[in-house]
Motif scaffolding. Sequence first.
Motif, mmCIF file in Angstrom:
data_model
loop_
_atom_site.group_PDB
_atom_site.id
_atom_site.type_symbol
_atom_site.label_atom_id
_atom_site.label_comp_id
_atom_site.label_asym_id
_atom_site.label_seq_id
_atom_site.Cartn_x
_atom_site.Cartn_y
_atom_site.Cartn_z
ATOM 1 N N GLY A 8 -32.933 43.585 72.421
ATOM 2 C CA GLY A 8 -33.110 42.588 71.375
ATOM 3 C C GLY A 8 -31.853 41.806 71.051
ATOM 4 O O GLY A 8 -31.902 40.807 70.332
ATOM 5 N N ARG A 9 -30.702 42.242 71.587
ATOM 6 C CA ARG A 9 -29.459 41.529 71.341
ATOM 7 C C ARG A 9 -29.434 40.250 72.169
ATOM 8 O O ARG A 9 -29.940 40.187 73.284
ATOM 9 N N LYS A 10 -28.828 39.231 71.629
ATOM 10 C CA LYS A 10 -28.778 37.933 72.295
ATOM 11 C C LYS A 10 -27.405 37.712 72.933
ATOM 12 O O LYS A 10 -26.394 38.149 72.397
ATOM 13 N N ALA A 11 -27.426 37.012 74.082
ATOM 14 C CA ALA A 11 -26.180 36.743 74.803
ATOM 15 C C ALA A 11 -26.170 35.288 75.255
ATOM 16 O O ALA A 11 -27.184 34.763 75.727
ATOM 17 N N ALA A 12 -25.028 34.648 75.098
ATOM 18 C CA ALA A 12 -24.888 33.264 75.544
ATOM 19 C C ALA A 12 -24.889 33.211 77.069
ATOM 20 O O ALA A 12 -24.345 34.091 77.737
ATOM 21 N N LYS A 13 -25.497 32.143 77.602
ATOM 22 C CA LYS A 13 -25.543 31.939 79.037
ATOM 23 C C LYS A 13 -24.687 30.730 79.388
ATOM 24 O O LYS A 13 -24.761 29.689 78.734
ATOM 25 N N TYR A 14 -23.884 30.873 80.438
ATOM 26 C CA TYR A 14 -22.929 29.833 80.802
ATOM 27 C C TYR A 14 -23.174 29.343 82.229
ATOM 28 O O TYR A 14 -23.729 30.047 83.068
ATOM 29 N N ARG A 15 -22.692 28.135 82.470
ATOM 30 C CA ARG A 15 -22.614 27.615 83.828
ATOM 31 C C ARG A 15 -21.340 26.778 83.930
ATOM 32 O O ARG A 15 -20.662 26.511 82.923
ATOM 33 N N VAL A 16 -21.016 26.341 85.118
ATOM 34 C CA VAL A 16 -19.845 25.499 85.338
ATOM 35 C C VAL A 16 -20.006 24.185 84.579
ATOM 36 O O VAL A 16 -21.070 23.561 84.591
ATOM 37 N N GLY A 17 -18.947 23.744 83.901
ATOM 38 C CA GLY A 17 -18.995 22.540 83.084
ATOM 39 C C GLY A 17 -18.585 21.291 83.841
ATOM 40 O O GLY A 17 -18.109 21.348 84.981
ATOM 41 N N ARG A 18 -18.720 20.140 83.157
ATOM 42 C CA ARG A 18 -18.451 18.853 83.799
ATOM 43 C C ARG A 18 -16.987 18.692 84.202
ATOM 44 O O ARG A 18 -16.659 17.954 85.128
ATOM 45 N N GLY A 19 -16.086 19.382 83.521
ATOM 46 C CA GLY A 19 -14.674 19.275 83.855
ATOM 47 C C GLY A 19 -14.349 19.755 85.264
ATOM 48 O O GLY A 19 -13.332 19.375 85.842
ATOM 49 N N ALA A 20 -15.230 20.594 85.814
ATOM 50 C CA ALA A 20 -15.015 21.085 87.176
ATOM 51 C C ALA A 20 -15.249 19.990 88.204
ATOM 52 O O ALA A 20 -14.676 20.004 89.291
ATOM 53 N N GLY A 21 -16.099 19.027 87.853
ATOM 54 C CA GLY A 21 -16.338 17.905 88.741
ATOM 55 C C GLY A 21 -17.408 18.147 89.772
ATOM 56 O O GLY A 21 -18.226 19.073 89.667
ATOM 57 N N HIS A 22 -17.390 17.300 90.821
ATOM 58 C CA HIS A 22 -18.432 17.345 91.838
ATOM 59 C C HIS A 22 -17.866 16.967 93.192
ATOM 60 O O HIS A 22 -16.710 16.546 93.310
ATOM 61 N N VAL A 23 -18.688 17.144 94.220
ATOM 62 C CA VAL A 23 -18.306 16.761 95.583
ATOM 63 C C VAL A 23 -19.387 15.855 96.155
ATOM 64 O O VAL A 23 -20.531 15.852 95.701
ATOM 65 N N ILE A 24 -18.993 15.080 97.164
ATOM 66 C CA ILE A 24 -19.955 14.316 97.956
ATOM 67 C C ILE A 24 -19.897 14.864 99.372
ATOM 68 O O ILE A 24 -18.822 14.957 99.965
ATOM 69 N N ALA A 25 -21.052 15.263 99.904
ATOM 70 C CA ALA A 25 -21.151 15.805 101.253
ATOM 71 C C ALA A 25 -22.021 14.881 102.091
ATOM 72 O O ALA A 25 -23.106 14.484 101.661
ATOM 73 N N VAL A 26 -21.554 14.537 103.286
ATOM 74 C CA VAL A 26 -22.262 13.604 104.157
ATOM 75 C C VAL A 26 -22.409 14.195 105.552
ATOM 76 O O VAL A 26 -21.421 14.644 106.144
ATOM 77 N N ASP A 27 -23.616 14.195 106.056
ATOM 78 C CA ASP A 27 -23.882 14.500 107.454
ATOM 79 C C ASP A 27 -23.994 13.170 108.177
ATOM 80 O O ASP A 27 -25.010 12.479 108.099
ATOM 81 N N ALA A 28 -22.926 12.764 108.869
ATOM 82 C CA ALA A 28 -22.908 11.493 109.602
ATOM 83 C C ALA A 28 -23.461 11.745 111.002
ATOM 84 O O ALA A 28 -22.721 11.815 111.985
ATOM 85 N N GLY A 29 -24.773 11.906 111.102
ATOM 86 C CA GLY A 29 -25.393 12.361 112.331
ATOM 87 C C GLY A 29 -25.672 11.270 113.346
ATOM 88 O O GLY A 29 -25.497 10.078 113.080
ATOM 89 N N SER A 30 -26.148 11.695 114.514
ATOM 90 C CA SER A 30 -26.462 10.769 115.604
ATOM 91 C C SER A 30 -27.769 10.039 115.384
ATOM 92 O O SER A 30 -28.016 8.996 115.995
ATOM 93 N N THR A 31 -28.633 10.578 114.520
ATOM 94 C CA THR A 31 -29.932 9.940 114.252
ATOM 95 C C THR A 31 -30.119 9.601 112.776
ATOM 96 O O THR A 31 -30.829 8.651 112.449
ATOM 97 N N HIS A 32 -29.520 10.385 111.892
ATOM 98 C CA HIS A 32 -29.666 10.186 110.453
ATOM 99 C C HIS A 32 -28.315 10.347 109.762
ATOM 100 O O HIS A 32 -27.436 11.056 110.260
ATOM 101 N N VAL A 33 -28.193 9.722 108.601
ATOM 102 C CA VAL A 33 -27.099 10.010 107.684
ATOM 103 C C VAL A 33 -27.722 10.652 106.451
ATOM 104 O O VAL A 33 -28.596 10.067 105.810
ATOM 105 N N ARG A 34 -27.270 11.871 106.158
ATOM 106 C CA ARG A 34 -27.782 12.598 104.988
ATOM 107 C C ARG A 34 -26.636 12.811 104.011
ATOM 108 O O ARG A 34 -25.521 13.152 104.419
ATOM 109 N N LEU A 35 -26.911 12.648 102.741
ATOM 110 C CA LEU A 35 -25.868 12.722 101.711
ATOM 111 C C LEU A 35 -26.352 13.578 100.547
ATOM 112 O O LEU A 35 -27.509 13.487 100.135
ATOM 113 N N ARG A 36 -25.447 14.408 100.054
ATOM 114 C CA ARG A 36 -25.713 15.218 98.861
ATOM 115 C C ARG A 36 -24.521 15.106 97.907
ATOM 116 O O ARG A 36 -23.372 15.184 98.337
#
Length: 379
Positions: free
Chosen positions: A65-93
């Motif tokens: 019954g006790r409650k606990a805060a749940k955390y995740r990585v915050g915006r200060g950590a930032g982000h990445v851009i990943a690109v598959d520059a393939g022979s048939t497709h370009v995929r980006l995440r």
Amino acid sequence: MAGKALTLTSSARAVFKHLAFEGASTRPQIGAALDLSRPTMSAAVTELEKLDLVKTIGVVSGTTGRKAAKYRVGRGAGHVIAVDAGSTHVRLRVSTLDRRLLLSRTYRLSENQVMLSEDISRAVAGEVAAALAETNEEWGPLRTFGIALPSRVVSSPGDVVSTGQNRIFSHFTPPEDVDILLENNVNCAAVAEHLHGAALGTSTFAYIQIGFKIGMGLMLSGHLIRGRNGAAGEIGHLPYPVGPSMQPIAGEVERYLGTEAFMARVQSNWNDGNTLAPGDTAQLLYLAADGNEEAIRHVARHAADIGAVVAACVSVVDPGLVVLGGGYGSSPLLAPRVQQVASQLSYPVEIVSSPLGSEATVLGIEKLAIDSSLAKLVG
């Protein structure tokens, strides 16, 4: 954008890395995993919150019954851009450092590219520009830009002229002040299989891509093997053909096993008068799965050829596990025949189909970009 490395206490660094690697967690879960006391956990979370590196996303009730805060990585950590520059497709995440997907794009090239080319560079430039236009301030700073290339890749001061890896920048200029990470596309796919796919929990294996081109990513004892010239796994350059009065030709085995030459053979040797010859591998696999005997014959013949190449790889490195991937290679119709032929010609080996398919490469370069960002951000 990328910013400087942060100075953190060891406990704060451990908490942040746990959230990055394991995803959202409650304070008791993190403390138990890292063996940190409640006061130490509290101090670490406070330290990270001041830097916007963690964010509270809710409260969870436990069994008592006790409650606990749940955390995740915050915006200060930032982000990445990943690109598959393939022979048939370009995929980006675009992803956070705890692998939450923020944006995904896929672009089909107008023509298949045998080598890393200006057309691929143009396509990457267009997709990256579109992604940057959608950037949200809640994503935080851009830390690393990772690009998977259909070419050998060497790091400075390697011979980047012979690899041709810098062709990616012929029409694409990366954002300023952002770390750039280049890696071979098949190596990236192997990384993804180790993290998400058929090689999860396996430290030694080979990933063999069969599609428009062929290649191998090799992981031994948890380490990605690149080779002195970035050429480890370039199985498209195995000597072929071999025999009396035959002269091996560089890259010929890749041309022979690649899907364009394969489908040309299928169409010129199609003996089913009641069914039109398939126009591509997707149609061929559909017919084979539906029981068409002529399609099954061609798939089995090609799988036997692949099995022979796999046997050559097994004879050299004995990986124990081979993951078949790529647009064509990941079809489960291939694995049984490849297994049979490879085991007959070399040593016992387990052959499995990739569950990641065409997404493997972009998932792998995403993982490498995140790892690089974490190392430079918190050590």
